[in-house]
Each structure stands twice: as C-alpha cells, then as structure tokens.
Motif scaffolding. Structure first.
Motif, PDB file in Angstrom:
ATOM      1  N   MET A   1      49.989  23.811 -22.183  1.00 37.66           N
ATOM      2  CA  MET A   1      50.617  22.891 -23.095  1.00 37.66           C
ATOM      3  C   MET A   1      51.330  21.835 -22.255  1.00 37.66           C
ATOM      4  O   MET A   1      52.180  22.157 -21.452  1.00 37.66           O
ATOM      5  CB  MET A   1      51.598  23.655 -23.972  1.00 37.66           C
ATOM      6  N   ASN A   2      50.927  20.594 -22.476  1.00 34.63           N
ATOM      7  CA  ASN A   2      51.410  19.521 -21.620  1.00 34.63           C
ATOM      8  C   ASN A   2      52.384  18.561 -22.277  1.00 34.63           C
ATOM      9  O   ASN A   2      53.002  17.761 -21.581  1.00 34.63           O
ATOM     10  CB  ASN A   2      50.217  18.714 -21.093  1.00 34.63           C
ATOM     11  N   SER A   3      52.487  18.609 -23.597  1.00 36.77           N
ATOM     12  CA  SER A   3      53.339  17.624 -24.267  1.00 36.77           C
ATOM     13  C   SER A   3      53.846  18.156 -25.595  1.00 36.77           C
ATOM     14  O   SER A   3      53.324  19.141 -26.140  1.00 36.77           O
ATOM     15  CB  SER A   3      52.555  16.330 -24.506  1.00 36.77           C
ATOM     16  N   VAL A   4      54.839  17.469 -26.120  1.00 38.76           N
ATOM     17  CA  VAL A   4      55.357  17.834 -27.433  1.00 38.76           C
ATOM     18  C   VAL A   4      54.294  17.598 -28.502  1.00 38.76           C
ATOM     19  O   VAL A   4      54.268  18.303 -29.517  1.00 38.76           O
ATOM     20  CB  VAL A   4      56.685  17.098 -27.734  1.00 38.76           C
ATOM     21  N   GLU A   5      53.382  16.673 -28.264  1.00 35.18           N
ATOM     22  CA  GLU A   5      52.287  16.447 -29.206  1.00 35.18           C
ATOM     23  C   GLU A   5      51.369  17.661 -29.260  1.00 35.18           C
ATOM     24  O   GLU A   5      50.897  18.045 -30.337  1.00 35.18           O
ATOM     25  CB  GLU A   5      51.493  15.189 -28.842  1.00 35.18           C
ATOM     26  N   ASP A   6      51.104  18.280 -28.098  1.00 34.99           N
ATOM     27  CA  ASP A   6      50.313  19.520 -28.066  1.00 34.99           C
ATOM     28  C   ASP A   6      51.025  20.614 -28.861  1.00 34.99           C
ATOM     29  O   ASP A   6      50.391  21.382 -29.589  1.00 34.99           O
ATOM     30  CB  ASP A   6      50.103  20.001 -26.632  1.00 34.99           C
ATOM     31  N   LEU A   7      52.344  20.685 -28.697  1.00 31.66           N
ATOM     32  CA  LEU A   7      53.123  21.672 -29.435  1.00 31.66           C
ATOM     33  C   LEU A   7      53.066  21.396 -30.931  1.00 31.66           C
ATOM     34  O   LEU A   7      52.929  22.319 -31.734  1.00 31.66           O
ATOM     35  CB  LEU A   7      54.572  21.677 -28.948  1.00 31.66           C
ATOM     36  N   CYS A   8      53.132  20.135 -31.322  1.00 32.96           N
ATOM     37  CA  CYS A   8      53.011  19.771 -32.744  1.00 32.96           C
ATOM     38  C   CYS A   8      51.677  20.242 -33.314  1.00 32.96           C
ATOM     39  O   CYS A   8      51.620  20.750 -34.437  1.00 32.96           O
ATOM     40  CB  CYS A   8      53.158  18.256 -32.924  1.00 32.96           C
ATOM     41  N   THR A   9      50.620  20.090 -32.548  1.00 31.33           N
ATOM     42  CA  THR A   9      49.297  20.538 -32.985  1.00 31.33           C
ATOM     43  C   THR A   9      49.278  22.053 -33.178  1.00 31.33           C
ATOM     44  O   THR A   9      48.769  22.559 -34.179  1.00 31.33           O
ATOM     45  CB  THR A   9      48.224  20.110 -31.971  1.00 31.33           C
ATOM     46  N   LEU A  10      49.856  22.785 -32.227  1.00 36.22           N
ATOM     47  CA  LEU A  10      49.910  24.243 -32.327  1.00 36.22           C
ATOM     48  C   LEU A  10      50.709  24.659 -33.556  1.00 36.22           C
ATOM     49  O   LEU A  10      50.280  25.505 -34.329  1.00 36.22           O
ATOM     50  CB  LEU A  10      50.538  24.825 -31.058  1.00 36.22           C
ATOM     51  N   ILE A  11      51.868  24.049 -33.754  1.00 34.64           N
ATOM     52  CA  ILE A  11      52.704  24.384 -34.914  1.00 34.64           C
ATOM     53  C   ILE A  11      51.986  24.026 -36.206  1.00 34.64           C
ATOM     54  O   ILE A  11      51.960  24.816 -37.157  1.00 34.64           O
ATOM     55  CB  ILE A  11      54.062  23.666 -34.829  1.00 34.64           C
ATOM     56  N   SER A  12      51.392  22.856 -36.244  1.00 31.34           N
ATOM     57  CA  SER A  12      50.706  22.389 -37.453  1.00 31.34           C
ATOM     58  C   SER A  12      49.608  23.357 -37.887  1.00 31.34           C
ATOM     59  O   SER A  12      49.394  23.580 -39.077  1.00 31.34           O
ATOM     60  CB  SER A  12      50.121  20.998 -37.211  1.00 31.34           C
ATOM     61  N   SER A  13      48.944  23.961 -36.915  1.00 31.40           N
ATOM     62  CA  SER A  13      47.862  24.891 -37.242  1.00 31.40           C
ATOM     63  C   SER A  13      48.386  26.217 -37.789  1.00 31.40           C
ATOM     64  O   SER A  13      47.618  27.022 -38.303  1.00 31.40           O
ATOM     65  CB  SER A  13      46.987  25.133 -36.019  1.00 31.40           C
ATOM     66  N   ARG A  14      49.704  26.453 -37.688  1.00 30.92           N
ATOM     67  CA  ARG A  14      50.300  27.698 -38.188  1.00 30.92           C
ATOM     68  C   ARG A  14      51.047  27.488 -39.509  1.00 30.92           C
ATOM     69  O   ARG A  14      51.646  28.400 -40.024  1.00 30.92           O
ATOM     70  CB  ARG A  14      51.288  28.275 -37.170  1.00 30.92           C
ATOM     71  N   ILE A  15      51.003  26.279 -40.043  1.00 29.90           N
ATOM     72  CA  ILE A  15      51.699  25.973 -41.281  1.00 29.90           C
ATOM     73  C   ILE A  15      50.707  26.006 -42.437  1.00 29.90           C
ATOM     74  O   ILE A  15      49.590  25.505 -42.318  1.00 29.90           O
ATOM     75  CB  ILE A  15      52.364  24.569 -41.206  1.00 29.90           C
ATOM     76  N   THR A  16      51.124  26.587 -43.548  1.00 33.19           N
ATOM     77  CA  THR A  16      50.326  26.518 -44.768  1.00 33.19           C
ATOM     78  C   THR A  16      50.758  25.265 -45.500  1.00 33.19           C
ATOM     79  O   THR A  16      51.861  25.187 -46.043  1.00 33.19           O
ATOM     80  CB  THR A  16      50.559  27.757 -45.654  1.00 33.19           C
ATOM     81  N   TRP A  17      49.897  24.260 -45.464  1.00 30.13           N
ATOM     82  CA  TRP A  17      50.234  22.961 -46.032  1.00 30.13           C
ATOM     83  C   TRP A  17      49.944  22.924 -47.524  1.00 30.13           C
ATOM     84  O   TRP A  17      48.929  23.427 -47.987  1.00 30.13           O
ATOM     85  CB  TRP A  17      49.426  21.864 -45.331  1.00 30.13           C
ATOM     86  N   SER A  18      50.843  22.310 -48.279  1.00 28.56           N
ATOM     87  CA  SER A  18      50.619  22.083 -49.714  1.00 28.56           C
ATOM     88  C   SER A  18      49.670  20.920 -49.876  1.00 28.56           C
ATOM     89  O   SER A  18      49.404  20.179 -48.942  1.00 28.56           O
ATOM     90  CB  SER A  18      51.924  21.719 -50.422  1.00 28.56           C
ATOM     91  N   ARG A  19      49.203  20.757 -51.071  1.00 30.20           N
ATOM     92  CA  ARG A  19      48.277  19.654 -51.345  1.00 30.20           C
ATOM     93  C   ARG A  19      48.893  18.294 -51.059  1.00 30.20           C
ATOM     94  O   ARG A  19      48.219  17.378 -50.636  1.00 30.20           O
ATOM     95  CB  ARG A  19      47.822  19.684 -52.794  1.00 30.20           C
ATOM     96  N   ASN A  20      50.189  18.144 -51.302  1.00 32.05           N
ATOM     97  CA  ASN A  20      50.818  16.841 -51.118  1.00 32.05           C
ATOM     98  C   ASN A  20      51.369  16.620 -49.712  1.00 32.05           C
ATOM     99  O   ASN A  20      52.002  15.612 -49.451  1.00 32.05           O
ATOM    100  CB  ASN A  20      51.937  16.639 -52.150  1.00 32.05           C
ATOM    101  N   GLU A  21      51.135  17.549 -48.804  1.00 31.03           N
ATOM    102  CA  GLU A  21      51.618  17.410 -47.433  1.00 31.03           C
ATOM    103  C   GLU A  21      50.461  17.059 -46.504  1.00 31.03           C
ATOM    104  O   GLU A  21      49.368  17.582 -46.633  1.00 31.03           O
ATOM    105  CB  GLU A  21      52.281  18.705 -46.965  1.00 31.03           C
ATOM    106  N   ASP A  22      50.756  16.187 -45.578  1.00 31.47           N
ATOM    107  CA  ASP A  22      49.755  15.731 -44.623  1.00 31.47           C
ATOM    108  C   ASP A  22      50.010  16.381 -43.273  1.00 31.47           C
ATOM    109  O   ASP A  22      51.017  16.089 -42.630  1.00 31.47           O
ATOM    110  CB  ASP A  22      49.828  14.206 -44.506  1.00 31.47           C
ATOM    111  N   PRO A  23      49.129  17.275 -42.808  1.00 30.16           N
ATOM    112  CA  PRO A  23      49.344  17.951 -41.526  1.00 30.16           C
ATOM    113  C   PRO A  23      49.503  16.987 -40.355  1.00 30.16           C
ATOM    114  O   PRO A  23      50.143  17.293 -39.381  1.00 30.16           O
ATOM    115  CB  PRO A  23      48.103  18.818 -41.336  1.00 30.16           C
ATOM    116  N   ARG A  24      48.933  15.820 -40.473  1.00 30.77           N
ATOM    117  CA  ARG A  24      49.049  14.854 -39.385  1.00 30.77           C
ATOM    118  C   ARG A  24      50.426  14.220 -39.315  1.00 30.77           C
ATOM    119  O   ARG A  24      50.741  13.507 -38.390  1.00 30.77           O
ATOM    120  CB  ARG A  24      47.983  13.776 -39.521  1.00 30.77           C
ATOM    121  N   SER A  25      51.277  14.503 -40.303  1.00 26.44           N
ATOM    122  CA  SER A  25      52.602  13.903 -40.323  1.00 26.44           C
ATOM    123  C   SER A  25      53.615  14.666 -39.475  1.00 26.44           C
ATOM    124  O   SER A  25      54.771  14.303 -39.435  1.00 26.44           O
ATOM    125  CB  SER A  25      53.113  13.788 -41.758  1.00 26.44           C
ATOM    126  N   LEU A  26      53.201  15.720 -38.812  1.00 30.34           N
ATOM    127  CA  LEU A  26      54.103  16.510 -37.984  1.00 30.34           C
ATOM    128  C   LEU A  26      54.370  15.780 -36.671  1.00 30.34           C
ATOM    129  O   LEU A  26      53.440  15.461 -35.926  1.00 30.34           O
ATOM    130  CB  LEU A  26      53.487  17.877 -37.720  1.00 30.34           C
TER     131      LEU A  26
END
Length: 87
Positions: A1-26
């Motif tokens: 893991m090289n950056s906070v953006e990489d960490l955001c991607t890892l976290i985003s993949s562990r979140i159950t997103w609602s229909r009105n939430e955009d995973p790319r907004s993390l």
C-alpha cells in the motif's frame, strides 16, 4: 500500500454501499464513522484486509474508533507504526 488513495480503495471495497451512495466518493477526509459507512464488523474486515493484502498488522491497541474516523486518520495511524508492523 503506497498511498492514502490505495487505502481508500481497500476501505471502499469493504463498505456495503446504498443505492444513493457513490463508492468513488471515498476520499482521505470522508467521515467514515459519522456517515455510518463502517461499523465494528467493517473495521475488523478492513483490519484483516490490511494484514492479508498490504502486509500491515495493526496492533489491538490501534484498533480504536479514533483511527477509523477517516481514511486519512487510518493512514496516519499506519504511518506511525514501527517499520516491522508495516512489513
């Protein structure tokens, strides 16, 4: 893991997103707990993924809500670990 953006991607993949939430907004300053994006189970999934995928072992003393407020606060906590914990 090289950056906070990489960490955001890892976290985003562990979140159950609602229909009105955009995973790319993390982002580094996204309030994870305040927005209800993660709970205790998600925190443990993130901790396990950090260990398995990034080789970062968070000590139990670092698995606290304060370190999971935002991806940026978690990134800082990871950066403060002794080098052997990040290998």
């Amino acid at each position: 893991m090289n950056s906070v953006e990489d960490l955001c991607t890892l976290i985003s993949s562990r979140i159950t997103w609602s229909r009105n939430e955009d995973p790319r907004s993390l982002h580094a300053d996204t309030p994870l707990l305040e927005m209800g994006l993660i709970d205790s189970l998600a925190i443990m999934e993130i901790v396990a993924a950090l260990d398995k995928e990034a080789g970062v072992s968070l000590p139990d003393t670092e698995i606290v809500a304060a370190n999971f407020r935002t991806p940026g606060t978690l990134w800082t906590a990871i950066g403060n670990l002794a080098p052997r914990s990040r290998v």
